[in-house]
Scaffold this motif. Structure first.
Motif, PDB file in Angstrom:
ATOM      1  N   GLU A 116       0.838  -1.210   0.000  1.00  0.00           N
ATOM      2  CA  GLU A 116       0.000   0.000   0.000  1.00  0.00           C
ATOM      3  C   GLU A 116       0.860   1.242   0.000  1.00  0.00           C
ATOM      4  OE1 GLU A 116      -2.706  -0.281   3.304  1.00  0.00           O
ATOM      5  OE2 GLU A 116      -3.242  -2.307   2.664  1.00  0.00           O
ATOM      6  N   VAL A 117       1.937   1.199   0.806  1.00  0.00           N
ATOM      7  CA  VAL A 117       2.843   2.351   0.873  1.00  0.00           C
ATOM      8  C   VAL A 117       3.439   2.610  -0.512  1.00  0.00           C
ATOM      9  CG1 VAL A 117       4.969   3.222   1.904  1.00  0.00           C
ATOM     10  CG2 VAL A 117       3.375   1.930   3.304  1.00  0.00           C
TER      11      VAL A 117
ATOM     12  N   GLU B  28       0.935   4.063  -2.966  1.00  0.00           N
ATOM     13  CA  GLU B  28       0.586   5.446  -2.608  1.00  0.00           C
ATOM     14  C   GLU B  28       1.663   6.411  -3.107  1.00  0.00           C
ATOM     15  OE1 GLU B  28      -0.280   5.950   1.605  1.00  0.00           O
ATOM     16  OE2 GLU B  28       0.210   8.094   1.362  1.00  0.00           O
ATOM     17  N   VAL B  29       2.928   6.051  -2.857  1.00  0.00           N
ATOM     18  CA  VAL B  29       4.026   6.929  -3.296  1.00  0.00           C
ATOM     19  C   VAL B  29       4.098   6.942  -4.828  1.00  0.00           C
ATOM     20  CG1 VAL B  29       6.508   7.364  -3.152  1.00  0.00           C
ATOM     21  CG2 VAL B  29       5.304   6.470  -1.177  1.00  0.00           C
TER      22      VAL B  29
ATOM     23  N   LYS C 253       1.612   9.326  -6.089  1.00  0.00           N
ATOM     24  CA  LYS C 253       1.986  10.711  -5.772  1.00  0.00           C
ATOM     25  C   LYS C 253       3.098  11.208  -6.691  1.00  0.00           C
ATOM     26  CE  LYS C 253       1.793  11.325  -1.047  1.00  0.00           C
ATOM     27  NZ  LYS C 253       2.627  11.473   0.132  1.00  0.00           N
TER      28      LYS C 253
ATOM     29  N   ALA D  20       4.746   3.282   9.068  1.00  0.00           N
ATOM     30  CA  ALA D  20       4.238   3.674   7.748  1.00  0.00           C
ATOM     31  C   ALA D  20       4.864   4.984   7.264  1.00  0.00           C
ATOM     32  CB  ALA D  20       2.726   3.780   7.794  1.00  0.00           C
ATOM     33  N   ILE D  21       5.003   5.955   8.167  1.00  0.00           N
ATOM     34  CA  ILE D  21       5.528   7.270   7.738  1.00  0.00           C
ATOM     35  C   ILE D  21       6.988   7.132   7.277  1.00  0.00           C
ATOM     36  CG2 ILE D  21       6.091   9.596   8.522  1.00  0.00           C
ATOM     37  CD1 ILE D  21       3.610   9.408  10.315  1.00  0.00           C
TER      38      ILE D  21
ATOM     39  N   ASN E  59       7.195   5.295   3.971  1.00  0.00           N
ATOM     40  CA  ASN E  59       6.762   6.211   2.924  1.00  0.00           C
ATOM     41  C   ASN E  59       7.937   7.083   2.479  1.00  0.00           C
ATOM     42  OD1 ASN E  59       5.364   8.589   1.769  1.00  0.00           O
ATOM     43  ND2 ASN E  59       3.576   7.328   2.323  1.00  0.00           N
ATOM     44  N   ARG E  60       8.675   7.546   3.480  1.00  0.00           N
ATOM     45  CA  ARG E  60       9.811   8.426   3.202  1.00  0.00           C
ATOM     46  C   ARG E  60      10.903   7.663   2.442  1.00  0.00           C
ATOM     47  NH1 ARG E  60      10.800  13.836   5.185  1.00  0.00           N
ATOM     48  NH2 ARG E  60      12.866  14.323   4.454  1.00  0.00           N
TER      49      ARG E  60
ATOM     50  N   VAL F  31      10.582   5.006   0.433  1.00  0.00           N
ATOM     51  CA  VAL F  31      10.172   4.767  -0.952  1.00  0.00           C
ATOM     52  C   VAL F  31      10.246   6.077  -1.742  1.00  0.00           C
ATOM     53  CG1 VAL F  31       8.251   4.011  -2.408  1.00  0.00           C
ATOM     54  CG2 VAL F  31       8.707   2.839  -0.261  1.00  0.00           C
ATOM     55  N   MET F  32       9.783   7.134  -1.101  1.00  0.00           N
ATOM     56  CA  MET F  32       9.764   8.456  -1.747  1.00  0.00           C
ATOM     57  C   MET F  32      11.176   8.903  -2.134  1.00  0.00           C
ATOM     58  SD  MET F  32       7.902  10.976  -2.490  1.00  0.00           S
ATOM     59  CE  MET F  32       6.732  11.980  -1.688  1.00  0.00           C
TER      60      MET F  32
END
Ligand code: ADP
Length: 476
Positions: free
Chosen positions: A333-334, A337-338, A341, A367-368, A371-372, A374-375
């Motif tokens: 999911e992470v 989502e990225v 975005k 999760a945060i 996210n970072r 992967v981003m």
């Protein structure tokens, strides 16, 4: 406040050593004394027994009127032992009584037959009886005697009494005890002095550890403690201490370097902004020129913001590193989502962003932070790939791990730079990356997040062909 009396290990160990040794010495003295005494007594008893047996033979062979010269002869045979021999006749009638019938040896007179008879409970013994007499009162002569029963008839029997003085033995034992009691403390003293000196020598390196440790400061961490013997306990302690200082030196070096890199990265945009303003203010400009200046200032401000944002993020995860609460997170999911975005950014740059495969993968994480991670990886892939290039991502399960891959067809990373790209503020080549974009902190953040998740990172890259980054996460 009164100082404790035995502060140092040396004094305390010496004290314990002295106490233990003292107890050992005392026990040894008593033990040896008792042993010596017992063996002397055993030797006396053997002599007494032999003499009694000889006397028995003599009186059995001769009529009673010749007993006196017979036992005299036995006594002469044992002259060196200075024995006395007496033969008592015991009347076993209604009231048991005794009568002296023969005697030899000058010391015999010093013995009270009545007392001995009392100790035998006025009964004729069946077996030879050994006893010490006259020991209680110092004014009397101490003896060791054997009472040897012979020739039991219906109402009459004989008792041979052989004795010897204990004075000589007592004085030998006394001398022996005195010698031991005098020499034991002396030996103890010598051993304690020796022990103290050995301990002082053994603990000498500790002194140098303390002195060097006191000289080591954050300003000078280059000092190391010397050790001659690396294998003994103190040598090991020194080696561990030196290794600790080396690690500390490394950390301080990194901190200093980080601080200087950070200041440099913060200062550069400020210098640019200042320069732009200086030039703009030198004379009147038209609106277009002011706009260009403001656009540059805006760019630099964004860059500053990014650096500060990354620095804050880094310091926050550094502080939290061991305390981030991890929970079950759907990594797929992470990633999706990225991906969504980032799509507009890829479009804008003219890079194709695609997905190879995304499998469901639940990992233990935050999760945060994920996210970072992967981003940042996607951001780099897009940043270092020229328009027309491709960036592919995938998330697949492989055995016990979930593999997240970002693959680009970008400018690549030279082999020698690969070990360095995770260092804070490291950039492969200033000129090739657009100045305003990278902060050099993206991958160090990725590395920290991966460490928190016990994930491993692999980077494969070929200059001008592209880069593949694989992060492998352990499953829950
Ligand atoms: P930056 O913010 O400068 O991108 P990073 O820490 O993310 O800093 O990366 C460090 C350096 O590694 C970058 O400056 C860049 O030179 C190189 N690098 C990282 N990712 C890639 C990639 N996908 N392709 C080529 N070079 C990369």
């Amino acid at each position: 406040m009164r100082a404790p009396r035995f502060k140092s290990i040396r004094s305390r160990l010496t004290l314990w050593y002295a106490l233990v040794l003292g107890v050992i010495f005392l026990t040894a003295v008593l033990f040896l004394y008792r042993g010596f005494q017992a063996s002397l007594q055993a030797a006396i008893d053997t002599t007494l027994q032999t003499a009694a047996e000889e006397t028995e033979l003599a009186i059995l062979k001769t009529p009673p009127e010749k007993w006196q010269p017979a036992i005299k002869q036995v006594e002469r045979a044992f002259l060196v032992n200075r024995l006395f021999i007496q033969v008592l006749e015991i009347d076993l009638g209604e009231e048991v009584s005794f009568r002296l019938v023969a005697r030899s040896g000058v010391l015999a007179g010093n013995i009270s037959q009545r007392k001995i008879w009392e100790r035998l409970n006025a009964q004729l013994p069946d077996q030879p009886v050994y006893m010490n007499v006259n020991e209680e009162s110092p004014s009397e002569h101490p003896f060791r005697i054997v009472l040897y029963p012979v020739k039991r008839e219906k109402d009459k029997a004989h008792l041979i009494e052989v004795g010897t003085s204990l004075i000589k033995i007592s004085s030998i034992l006394h001398y022996y005890l005195t010698m031991m009691l005098v020499s034991a403390p002396l030996m103890l003293l010598l051993s304690v002095i020796g022990g103290y000196l050995i301990l002082s020598r053994a603990l000498l390196p500790v002194k140098s550890v303390v002195q060097t440790a006191n000289r080591i400061t954050t300003e000078d961490l280059s000092l190391r403690i010397e050790t001659r013997n690396r294998k003994d306990e103190i040598g090991q302690l020194i080696t561990t201490f030196n290794q600790m200082i080396a690690r500390l030196e490394q950390s301080i070096f990194h901190i200093k370097r980080f601080a200087s890199d950070a200041s440099h990265d913060l200062k550069t945009p400020l210098t640019v902004i200042r320069g732009e303003i200086d030039i703009a203010m030198r004379k009147e400009r038209d609106a277009r020129e002011y706009k260009t200046t403001l656009a540059t200032i805006l760019d630099e401000t964004r860059r500053l913001e990014r650096v500060i944002d990354n620095l804050l993020f880094l310091s926050r995860i550094d502080a939290l590193a061991h305390r981030v609460p991890l929970e079950r997170v759907g990594l797929d999911e992470v990633v999706l989502e990225v991906f969504e975005k980032t799509q507009p950014l890829a479009l804008k740059k003219g890079v194709t962003l695609g997905i190879e495969a995304v499998e469901a993968a639940i990992v233990n994480g935050d999760a945060i932070l994920l996210n970072r991670l992967v981003m940042n990886l996607l951001d780099n892939a897009l940043k270092y790939t020229s328009p027309g290039g491709r960036v592919e991502i995938s998330l697949v399960r492989s055995g016990e791990r979930a593999l997240f891959t970002v693959k680009d067809t970008g400018i690549g990373i030279p082999e020698e730079a690969l070990p360095l790209i995770f260092n804070p503020f490291y950039r492969v080549d200033q000129s090739r990356s657009e100045r305003s974009e990278g902060s050099g902190l993206g991958l160090s953040i990725v590395k920290k997040i991966a460490d928190i998740h016990k994930a491993e990172i692999e980077v494969h890259s070929q200059p001008d062909r592209g880069t593949t980054v694989v992060v492998s996460f352990p499953f829950d």
